[in-house]
Write a protein that holds these residues in place. Structure first.
Motif, PDB file in Angstrom:
ATOM      1  N   LEU A 145      29.013  14.339 103.434  1.00  0.00           N
ATOM      2  CA  LEU A 145      28.202  13.456 102.601  1.00  0.00           C
ATOM      3  C   LEU A 145      29.021  12.851 101.467  1.00  0.00           C
ATOM      4  N   GLU A 146      29.885  13.647 100.856  1.00  0.00           N
ATOM      5  CA  GLU A 146      30.693  13.160  99.743  1.00  0.00           C
ATOM      6  C   GLU A 146      31.600  12.012 100.170  1.00  0.00           C
ATOM      7  N   GLN A 147      32.025  12.036 101.418  1.00  0.00           N
ATOM      8  CA  GLN A 147      32.919  10.998 101.928  1.00  0.00           C
ATOM      9  C   GLN A 147      32.165   9.880 102.641  1.00  0.00           C
ATOM     10  N   ASN A 148      30.818   9.941 102.575  1.00  0.00           N
ATOM     11  CA  ASN A 148      29.979   8.932 103.237  1.00  0.00           C
ATOM     12  C   ASN A 148      30.310   8.794 104.721  1.00  0.00           C
ATOM     13  N   ARG A 149      30.557   9.918 105.374  1.00  0.00           N
ATOM     14  CA  ARG A 149      30.881   9.888 106.796  1.00  0.00           C
ATOM     15  C   ARG A 149      29.679  10.304 107.641  1.00  0.00           C
ATOM     16  N   ILE A 150      28.489   9.905 107.189  1.00  0.00           N
ATOM     17  CA  ILE A 150      27.286  10.257 107.929  1.00  0.00           C
ATOM     18  C   ILE A 150      26.304   9.100 107.872  1.00  0.00           C
ATOM     19  N   ILE A 168      29.846   6.372  95.304  1.00  0.00           N
ATOM     20  CA  ILE A 168      30.787   5.514  96.030  1.00  0.00           C
ATOM     21  C   ILE A 168      30.075   4.504  96.931  1.00  0.00           C
ATOM     22  N   TRP A 169      28.746   4.456  96.861  1.00  0.00           N
ATOM     23  CA  TRP A 169      28.005   3.455  97.626  1.00  0.00           C
ATOM     24  C   TRP A 169      28.133   2.092  96.942  1.00  0.00           C
ATOM     25  N   LYS A 170      28.189   1.034  97.727  1.00  0.00           N
ATOM     26  CA  LYS A 170      28.278  -0.328  97.199  1.00  0.00           C
ATOM     27  C   LYS A 170      27.108  -1.150  97.735  1.00  0.00           C
ATOM     28  N   PRO A 171      26.050  -1.329  96.939  1.00  0.00           N
ATOM     29  CA  PRO A 171      24.904  -2.133  97.390  1.00  0.00           C
ATOM     30  C   PRO A 171      25.318  -3.586  97.629  1.00  0.00           C
ATOM     31  N   VAL A 172      24.746  -4.208  98.650  1.00  0.00           N
ATOM     32  CA  VAL A 172      25.075  -5.598  98.973  1.00  0.00           C
ATOM     33  C   VAL A 172      23.794  -6.402  99.198  1.00  0.00           C
ATOM     34  N   ASN A 173      23.875  -7.687  98.848  1.00  0.00           N
ATOM     35  CA  ASN A 173      22.778  -8.622  99.081  1.00  0.00           C
ATOM     36  C   ASN A 173      23.130  -9.559 100.229  1.00  0.00           C
ATOM     37  N   VAL A 181      18.404 -14.348  97.542  1.00  0.00           N
ATOM     38  CA  VAL A 181      18.523 -13.020  98.146  1.00  0.00           C
ATOM     39  C   VAL A 181      17.440 -12.833  99.200  1.00  0.00           C
ATOM     40  N   LEU A 182      17.875 -12.548 100.422  1.00  0.00           N
ATOM     41  CA  LEU A 182      16.941 -12.328 101.525  1.00  0.00           C
ATOM     42  C   LEU A 182      16.695 -10.848 101.775  1.00  0.00           C
ATOM     43  N   GLN A 183      17.734 -10.052 101.565  1.00  0.00           N
ATOM     44  CA  GLN A 183      17.609  -8.613 101.821  1.00  0.00           C
ATOM     45  C   GLN A 183      18.702  -7.876 101.056  1.00  0.00           C
ATOM     46  N   THR A 184      18.371  -6.692 100.574  1.00  0.00           N
ATOM     47  CA  THR A 184      19.332  -5.866  99.848  1.00  0.00           C
ATOM     48  C   THR A 184      19.547  -4.563 100.607  1.00  0.00           C
ATOM     49  N   PHE A 185      20.809  -4.210 100.799  1.00  0.00           N
ATOM     50  CA  PHE A 185      21.163  -2.965 101.476  1.00  0.00           C
ATOM     51  C   PHE A 185      21.807  -2.019 100.463  1.00  0.00           C
ATOM     52  N   PRO A 186      21.505  -0.728 100.533  1.00  0.00           N
ATOM     53  CA  PRO A 186      22.110   0.218  99.581  1.00  0.00           C
ATOM     54  C   PRO A 186      23.608   0.397  99.772  1.00  0.00           C
ATOM     55  N   SER A 187      24.116   0.058 100.955  1.00  0.00           N
ATOM     56  CA  SER A 187      25.550   0.179 101.212  1.00  0.00           C
ATOM     57  C   SER A 187      25.915  -0.711 102.390  1.00  0.00           C
ATOM     58  N   ILE A 188      27.214  -0.956 102.543  1.00  0.00           N
ATOM     59  CA  ILE A 188      27.680  -1.747 103.681  1.00  0.00           C
ATOM     60  C   ILE A 188      27.395  -1.009 104.983  1.00  0.00           C
ATOM     61  N   ALA A 189      27.507   0.333 104.943  1.00  0.00           N
ATOM     62  CA  ALA A 189      27.241   1.129 106.145  1.00  0.00           C
ATOM     63  C   ALA A 189      25.807   0.947 106.619  1.00  0.00           C
ATOM     64  N   LYS A 219      26.931 -10.763  98.915  1.00  0.00           N
ATOM     65  CA  LYS A 219      27.355 -10.490  97.545  1.00  0.00           C
ATOM     66  C   LYS A 219      27.054  -9.035  97.189  1.00  0.00           C
ATOM     67  N   LEU A 220      27.860  -8.500  96.273  1.00  0.00           N
ATOM     68  CA  LEU A 220      27.569  -7.161  95.768  1.00  0.00           C
ATOM     69  C   LEU A 220      26.295  -7.205  94.938  1.00  0.00           C
ATOM     70  N   ALA A 221      25.435  -6.215  95.126  1.00  0.00           N
ATOM     71  CA  ALA A 221      24.165  -6.156  94.401  1.00  0.00           C
ATOM     72  C   ALA A 221      24.272  -5.208  93.212  1.00  0.00           C
ATOM     73  N   SER A 222      23.280  -5.254  92.356  1.00  0.00           N
ATOM     74  CA  SER A 222      23.239  -4.359  91.201  1.00  0.00           C
ATOM     75  C   SER A 222      23.054  -2.918  91.673  1.00  0.00           C
ATOM     76  N   ARG A 223      23.716  -2.002  91.000  1.00  0.00           N
ATOM     77  CA  ARG A 223      23.610  -0.594  91.376  1.00  0.00           C
ATOM     78  C   ARG A 223      22.239  -0.019  91.036  1.00  0.00           C
ATOM     79  N   SER A 224      21.430  -0.789  90.335  1.00  0.00           N
ATOM     80  CA  SER A 224      20.087  -0.307  89.997  1.00  0.00           C
ATOM     81  C   SER A 224      19.230  -0.106  91.241  1.00  0.00           C
TER      82      SER A 224
END
Length: 251
Positions: A145-150, A168-173, A181-189, A219-224
């Motif tokens: 989980l710490e390495q986001n390998r799941i 280490i998650w990077k939210p994206v729009n 903005v059409l959709q927001t994802f909590p991470s690229i994965a 685009k990168l989204a806000s971490r909120s």
């Protein structure tokens, strides 16, 4: 053309490498040995022969096979080295890093099924003894989980104490060409898991370049956006983290 030797197991011609130590493998004494560098060899021995009665077999460094396990969350593979040992007409397909660790720690291969031997540098091809650590299944789960390998979709099926490493998650729009903005994802994965079947590498490239990918601007989204998701999981207990460090120090 010579093969570039990066890992010790790839060298099957040199009898002894620098600082290499060999030990007999339990229940295979007199037949096979394993070294602290992750190599396995057979020993000179006399074996039964159907016509001659017995036959002398010269020892050699054994070739190891690489088994690749696909990780959909990271879109890469986990490598695991295997070797086949034969004893009393039976073949045994063994994981090399378990063979190395258990032999040098004096443990029985058939015991401790709940123990996982993990490469410290996460390189499954590096089976040197000083690169191996012993983890419980729970500790291995935390590392994953710490390495986001799941796959994030699997997290809900785990115990409540399991918490992703949101740091280490990077939210994206996913936006239209006008920037809406059409959709927001909590991470690229997680974007890769969308029914649109987006490629994580191309999403990252689109974010850096600003060029559209699959008709959308990324685009990168806000971490909120992670706050609500993070609130669904209780914080990990510090005592658990301490136990993991202690387990590593023992080795």
């Amino acid at each position: 053309m010579e093969t570039l030797v990066v890992y010790p197991y790839q060298d099957i011609t040199t009898r002894n490498l620098s600082r290499e130590i060999w030990m007999d493998i339990k229940k295979f004494e007199g037949y096979y040995q394993v070294s602290n560098l992750g190599r396995v060899r057979s020993l000179d021995r006399t074996v039964p022969h159907s016509r001659c009665g017995t036959q002398f077999v010269k020892g050699r460094i054994l070739k190891q096979s690489v088994k690749k396990h696909y990780n959909a969350s990271m879109d890469d593979h986990v490598n695991i080295l295997h070797v086949t040992l034969a004893n009393e007409c039976e073949s045994h397909y063994l994981i090399v890093r378990r063979l190395v660790f258990f032999t040098f720690k004096g443990l029985d291969l058939q015991d401790h099924d709940d123990i996982i031997i993990n490469p410290i540098d996460n390189d499954g091809l590096n089976c040197r003894l000083n690169n191996l650590e012993m983890l419980t299944r729970s500790e291995k789960r935390y590392r994953t989980l710490e390495q986001n390998r799941i796959d994030p979709a699997r997290i809900n099926k785990m115990p409540e104490i399991v918490r992703p490493n949101f740091a280490i998650w990077k939210p994206v729009n996913r936006c239209d060409t006008n920037g809406k903005v059409l959709q927001t994802f909590p991470s690229i994965a997680s974007a890769k898991k969308d029914p649109g079947s987006y490629n994580g590498t191309y999403i990252s490239r689109a974010i850096r370049s600003g060029e559209p990918y699959r008709g959308f601007v990324w685009k990168l989204a806000s971490r909120s956006v992670l706050d609500e998701l993070s609130a669904q999981y209780p914080k990990r207990k510090k005592i658990r983290q301490k136990n993991i460090r202690l387990a590593s120090n023992i080795l």
